[in-house]
Design a protein around this motif. Structure first.
Motif, PDB file in Angstrom:
ATOM      1  N   ARG A 114      78.627 -49.626 -26.767  1.00 27.27           N
ATOM      2  CA  ARG A 114      78.736 -51.135 -26.804  1.00 27.27           C
ATOM      3  C   ARG A 114      80.223 -51.735 -27.400  1.00 27.27           C
TER       4      ARG A 114
ATOM      5  N   THR B  49      70.716 -59.659 -15.705  1.00 33.85           N
ATOM      6  CA  THR B  49      69.658 -59.460 -16.641  1.00 33.85           C
ATOM      7  C   THR B  49      69.255 -58.185 -16.099  1.00 33.85           C
TER       8      THR B  49
ATOM      9  N   ILE C  10      76.306 -64.183 -24.861  1.00 28.08           N
ATOM     10  CA  ILE C  10      75.437 -62.942 -24.837  1.00 28.08           C
ATOM     11  C   ILE C  10      75.878 -62.044 -26.083  1.00 28.08           C
ATOM     12  N   SER C  11      75.080 -61.684 -26.949  1.00 27.18           N
ATOM     13  CA  SER C  11      75.426 -60.858 -27.827  1.00 27.18           C
ATOM     14  C   SER C  11      75.757 -59.388 -27.259  1.00 27.18           C
TER      15      SER C  11
ATOM     16  N   ASN D 123      75.167 -56.367 -28.458  1.00 24.25           N
ATOM     17  CA  ASN D 123      74.273 -55.655 -28.469  1.00 24.25           C
ATOM     18  C   ASN D 123      73.361 -55.504 -27.449  1.00 24.25           C
ATOM     19  N   HIS D 124      73.221 -56.647 -26.596  1.00 20.30           N
ATOM     20  CA  HIS D 124      72.422 -56.470 -25.335  1.00 20.30           C
ATOM     21  C   HIS D 124      72.984 -55.854 -24.396  1.00 20.30           C
TER      22      HIS D 124
ATOM     23  N   VAL E 121      72.968 -56.899 -18.859  1.00 18.12           N
ATOM     24  CA  VAL E 121      72.475 -57.248 -19.986  1.00 18.12           C
ATOM     25  C   VAL E 121      70.950 -57.142 -20.306  1.00 18.12           C
ATOM     26  N   ARG E 122      70.502 -57.025 -21.475  1.00 18.81           N
ATOM     27  CA  ARG E 122      69.117 -56.802 -21.526  1.00 18.81           C
ATOM     28  C   ARG E 122      68.519 -58.300 -21.349  1.00 18.81           C
TER      29      ARG E 122
ATOM     30  N   ALA F 234      66.398 -61.564 -21.653  1.00 18.16           N
ATOM     31  CA  ALA F 234      66.093 -62.756 -22.546  1.00 18.16           C
ATOM     32  C   ALA F 234      64.606 -62.806 -22.973  1.00 18.16           C
TER      33      ALA F 234
END
Lengths: 203, 141
Positions: free
Chosen positions: B34, B92, B123-124, B126-127, B138-139, B141
């Protein structure tokens, strides 16, 4: 919360790996009507001239079915076409257009589409049918959704639904999710005694 | 912290020779860590079209500084495949669309991705799960 999705909408949906690569698009959804779940997908290549692919996607390799894409962990989950098609060839694809009969022998309509649950369950939750209704002034047809009952039988010739399923018919897809949950609660007791799958026993 | 759009076009200069290698044309991201792991250059000589992040001394408002011409060439064979990230579609892991990447905030020292900005919300970093040719994943929600 159940998010319903029409199986026909999955056709041409892009298959994307979690690393962000588009590897294929859905050609056809293959169902196991007995188990009430998706067996997998046959695939075609992406782009104008791309034809059917030699590989297919077994449902065990699916990370999630979403409104935009079918997500897979990596391209490594794609396997031989035969793996998805062979087991359920007889039941495949024939249900669209089949007449819908209740277990009391009433004709309820014809099958238009298959409704599945979005996400990673692969559960077949119902059918979109063209309802046949006797209004007195003649037959009127409307589009409706019927949950997949516990005692449902499906063949290429007909689909049998429990008569009480008709009480849970929804007119539109979004309210169908709630209807299915209501239907599950209604049928929870008998299915608890004789669960057909572990999945349904937990539901 | 810096925005990826601000890094684009910055001069890349060596500290030892004060030689101008080119301008930043893109940043390569490794979704596993990341973080930014490389800098792509435009107008650079062939041996230095990409520079590994650990070869970079500093990233400022007006320039990116590399120690030397020889340092610039090392380590770039280990870089992951470069995929342009700005403007790319965001999905996602649940298969929903989440707009496109408008910009990315990253730490100029560690290269760590702090935030992905999309029209549908932030979006963070980390995702972040993947950066590919088709989408940024991304991961959910």
């Amino acid at each position: 919360m159940i998010t319903p999705l029409l199986a026909s909408e999955l056709t041409k949906r892009v298959v994307v790996t979690l690393s962000g690569e588009a590897v294929a698009q859905v050609k056809d959804t293959v169902f196991d009507f007995k188990a009430g779940r998706i067996t997998g997908f046959t695939l075609s290549g992406r782009g104008l001239l791309a034809g059917p692919l030699k590989v297919s996607l077994p449902f065990s390799g699916v990370h999630a079915i979403g409104p935009f894409a079918v997500m897979v962990p990596s391209a490594a989950v794609l396997t031989e076409r035969k793996a998805v098609l062979a087991a359920h060839e007889a039941e495949h694809g024939q249900v669209i257009g089949a007449p819908v009969l209740t277990d009391r022998g009433t004709e309820a309509g014809t099958v238009l589409d298959v409704v599945i649950e979005a996400g990673s369950s692969g559960r077949l939750i119902g059918f979109e049918i063209a309802m046949k209704e006797d209004t007195g002034t003649g037959h009127e047809r409307r589009r409706a959704f019927i949950p997949r009952g516990e005692a449902l039988a499906v063949s290429g010739r007909a689909m049998i639904v429990p008569a009480h399923a008709r009480h849970f018919v929804a007119d539109d897809l979004p309210s169908f999710g709630a209807q299915v949950e209501a239907f599950r609660r209604h049928t929870a007791r008998p299915s608890h005694l004789t669960p057909t799958t572990t999945e349904e026993a937990q539901a | 912290m810096m925005l990826m759009s601000q890094a684009h076009g910055l001069l890349v200069i060596t500290a030892e020779e004060a030689e101008q290698l080119g301008r930043v044309s893109g940043l390569t991201i490794d979704p596993r860590t990341r973080s930014v792991v490389g800098v792509r250059l435009s107008g650079a000589p062939k041996h230095a079209t990409a520079i590994a992040w650990d070869r970079i001394e500093g990233v400022g408002r007006s320039a990116v500084v590399v120690r030397s011409v020889t340092a610039a060439g090392a380590g770039r064979d280990d870089l992951p495949t470069h995929h342009e990230i700005l403007g790319k579609r965001v999905l996602t892991e649940n298969g929903s669309e989440h707009g496109t990447v408008k910009d990315i905030a990253f730490d100029t020292t560690t290269g760590h991705i702090h935030t992905l900005y999309t029209a549908l919300g932030d979006i963070s970093g980390n995702h972040l799960l993947g950066v590919g040719g088709y989408a940024v994943v991304v991961r959910g929600a």
